[in-house]
Design an enzyme around this catalytic site. Structure first.
Site, PDB file in Angstrom:
ATOM      1  N   PRO A 155       0.810  -1.219   0.000  1.00 59.50           N
ATOM      2  CA  PRO A 155       0.000   0.000   0.000  1.00 59.50           C
ATOM      3  C   PRO A 155       0.845   1.272   0.000  1.00 59.50           C
ATOM      4  O   PRO A 155       0.461   2.283  -0.603  1.00 59.50           O
ATOM      5  CB  PRO A 155      -0.836  -0.123   1.283  1.00 59.50           C
ATOM      6  CG  PRO A 155      -0.067  -1.057   2.154  1.00 59.50           C
ATOM      7  CD  PRO A 155       0.599  -2.018   1.219  1.00 59.50           C
ATOM      8  N   TYR A 156       1.990   1.206   0.649  1.00 63.71           N
ATOM      9  CA  TYR A 156       2.926   2.343   0.644  1.00 63.71           C
ATOM     10  C   TYR A 156       3.413   2.612  -0.775  1.00 63.71           C
ATOM     11  O   TYR A 156       3.386   3.754  -1.251  1.00 63.71           O
ATOM     12  CB  TYR A 156       4.093   2.010   1.571  1.00 63.71           C
ATOM     13  CG  TYR A 156       5.219   3.001   1.597  1.00 63.71           C
ATOM     14  CD1 TYR A 156       5.061   4.263   2.166  1.00 63.71           C
ATOM     15  CD2 TYR A 156       6.475   2.662   1.093  1.00 63.71           C
ATOM     16  CE1 TYR A 156       6.109   5.169   2.213  1.00 63.71           C
ATOM     17  CE2 TYR A 156       7.536   3.553   1.138  1.00 63.71           C
ATOM     18  CZ  TYR A 156       7.344   4.800   1.702  1.00 63.71           C
ATOM     19  OH  TYR A 156       8.395   5.699   1.745  1.00 63.71           O
ATOM     20  N   VAL A 157       3.841   1.570  -1.459  1.00 60.06           N
ATOM     21  CA  VAL A 157       4.335   1.719  -2.828  1.00 60.06           C
ATOM     22  C   VAL A 157       3.236   2.249  -3.745  1.00 60.06           C
ATOM     23  O   VAL A 157       3.470   3.133  -4.575  1.00 60.06           O
ATOM     24  CB  VAL A 157       4.870   0.370  -3.347  1.00 60.06           C
ATOM     25  CG1 VAL A 157       5.147   0.436  -4.851  1.00 60.06           C
ATOM     26  CG2 VAL A 157       6.142  -0.011  -2.595  1.00 60.06           C
ATOM     27  N   SER A 159       0.652   4.118  -3.043  1.00 63.04           N
ATOM     28  CA  SER A 159       0.371   5.539  -2.796  1.00 63.04           C
ATOM     29  C   SER A 159       1.509   6.427  -3.252  1.00 63.04           C
ATOM     30  O   SER A 159       1.288   7.496  -3.836  1.00 63.04           O
ATOM     31  CB  SER A 159       0.078   5.757  -1.310  1.00 63.04           C
ATOM     32  OG  SER A 159       1.173   5.367  -0.499  1.00 63.04           O
ATOM     33  N   LYS A 160       2.748   5.993  -3.016  1.00 67.66           N
ATOM     34  CA  LYS A 160       3.895   6.813  -3.413  1.00 67.66           C
ATOM     35  C   LYS A 160       4.100   6.826  -4.924  1.00 67.66           C
ATOM     36  O   LYS A 160       4.536   7.832  -5.491  1.00 67.66           O
ATOM     37  CB  LYS A 160       5.157   6.312  -2.705  1.00 67.66           C
ATOM     38  CG  LYS A 160       5.214   6.649  -1.227  1.00 67.66           C
ATOM     39  CD  LYS A 160       5.366   8.145  -0.985  1.00 67.66           C
ATOM     40  CE  LYS A 160       5.754   8.444   0.459  1.00 67.66           C
ATOM     41  NZ  LYS A 160       6.022   9.883   0.696  1.00 67.66           N
TER      42      LYS A 160
END
Length: 258
Positions: A155-157, A159-160
Site C-alpha cells: 500500500p505504501y508503494v 500511494s507513493k
C-alpha cells in the site's frame, strides 16, 4: 546571499526526522518556516528550537490525511507569514502491508497521508501562488520503493507511485506559471520514524543500523541532513528551470543487473 532568503517554506511532517532536517536547512538558508505535524508538544518544542537561533518559525497542528486540516494549515501559514513560496511534502505513512494481507482501512490510510494529503496541500499552496501571480517551488518526498518496492510495502508503494505521477502532472500543468514541482525518490534513511518501524515490524535490535550498513554499497544509511541540503537546492533558484524531475536520491542503481 543565502539560497532561501526571505522565502516562506511550508513543510508537512516537519516536526521530526527528514522534515525537521529540511526545516533546519531552510532556516539556515534564510527562510521562514511553517511546520505541520500531529503532535503539538513535539511541534511547539521544535519551533522553540528554531526560534532560539533567530529564525521565524511557526507550528500548525495538522494531520495531512484530513483534507480540512491540510487546507486550514495552509491558510494559517498565509495568515502568519503573508504567503507560501515553497512547499515540501515530507509527511509519510510507512506501516507494513502486503497485497494479500492489506485491509481497506490500511490502504485508505496510506492513500490519505501519502497521496491525498500532498494533492490538497499542493492545491491550496498553488492557489495562493496563482492569486499573487508569483512563482514558487514544490518538492515531494517520495521513495525509491516507488519503482517496485518490497512485498511488505504494497500500500505504501501504491500511494507513493501515485505521488510520482502527481508530481510530473502538476509540473507540466504549472510550467507556464513558473511554479516548479520536483520529487525525490529517497532510499533507506536513518530517522526516528525508521528506527520505530524497524523495531515494531522487523524485530530489530539496537544494532539494526550496523546490520543494515553491511548490506548497503556505501556502508551506511542516508542521513536526513544530506537529503535536506538537496531539497533546499531544489527549492531555490540555484536549481534553475528544473521541473517535473523525480530524482533517485539513493545509493542503489535501479535497473542495474549483475
Amino acid at each position: 546571499m543565502a539560497l532561501l532568503t526571505d522565502k516562506v517554506v511550508l513543510i508537512s511532517g516537519g516536526t521530526q526526522g527528514l522534515g525537521a532536517a529540511i526545516a533546519r536547512a531552510a532556516v539556515r538558508e534564510g527562510a521562514a518556516v511553517a511546520v505541520l505535524g500531529r503532535r503539538a508538544e513535539l511541534g511547539e518544542a521544535f519551533v522553540r528550537e528554531l526560534e532560539s537561533s533567530g529564525a521565524r518559525a511557526a507550528y500548525f497542528r495538522a494531520d495531512v490525511g484530513d483534507v480540512g486540516q491540510a487546507r486550514a494549515a495552509v491558510a494559517q501559514t498565509i495568515e502568519t507569514f503573508g504567503r507560501v513560496d515553497c512547499l515540501v511534502n515530507s509527511a509519510g505513512l510507512t506501516t507494513r502491508g502486503t497485497l494479500l494481507d492489506t485491509e481497506p482501512e490500511l490502504f485508505d490510510a496510506h492513500v490519505a497521508v501519502n497521496l491525498r494529503g500532498p494533492f490538497f496541500l499542493m492545491q491550496a499552496v498553488v492557489r495562493d501562488m496563482l492569486a499573487r501571480r508569483a512563482p514558487g517551488t514544490i518538492v515531494n518526498i517520495i521513495t525509491s520503493s516507488a519503482h517496485a518496492g518490497q512485498p511488505y510495502l504494497t500500500p505504501y508503494v501504491a500511494s507513493k507511485a501515485g505521488l510520482v505521477g502527481l508530481t510530473r502532472n502538476a509540473a507540466y500543468a504549472l510550467r507556464w506559471d513558473r511554479i516548479r514541482v520536483n520529487g525525490l525518490n529517497i532510499g533507506w534513511t536513518d530517522t526516528e520514524g525508521e528506527d520505530a518501524i524497524q523495531r515494531q515490524f522487523h524485530g530489530a535490535g539496537d544494532d539494526w543500523r550496523d546490520q543494515a550498513a553491511k548490506k548497503l554499497p556505501m556502508g551506511r544509511l542516508a542521513r536526513p541532513d544530506e537529503i535536506a541540503d538537496f531539497v533546499v537546492f531544489l527549492l531555490s533558484d540555484r536549481s534553475g528551470v528544473v521541473t517535473g524531475s523525480v530524482i533517485d536520491w539513493d545509493q542503489n542503481v535501479f535497473g542495474g543487473l549483475d
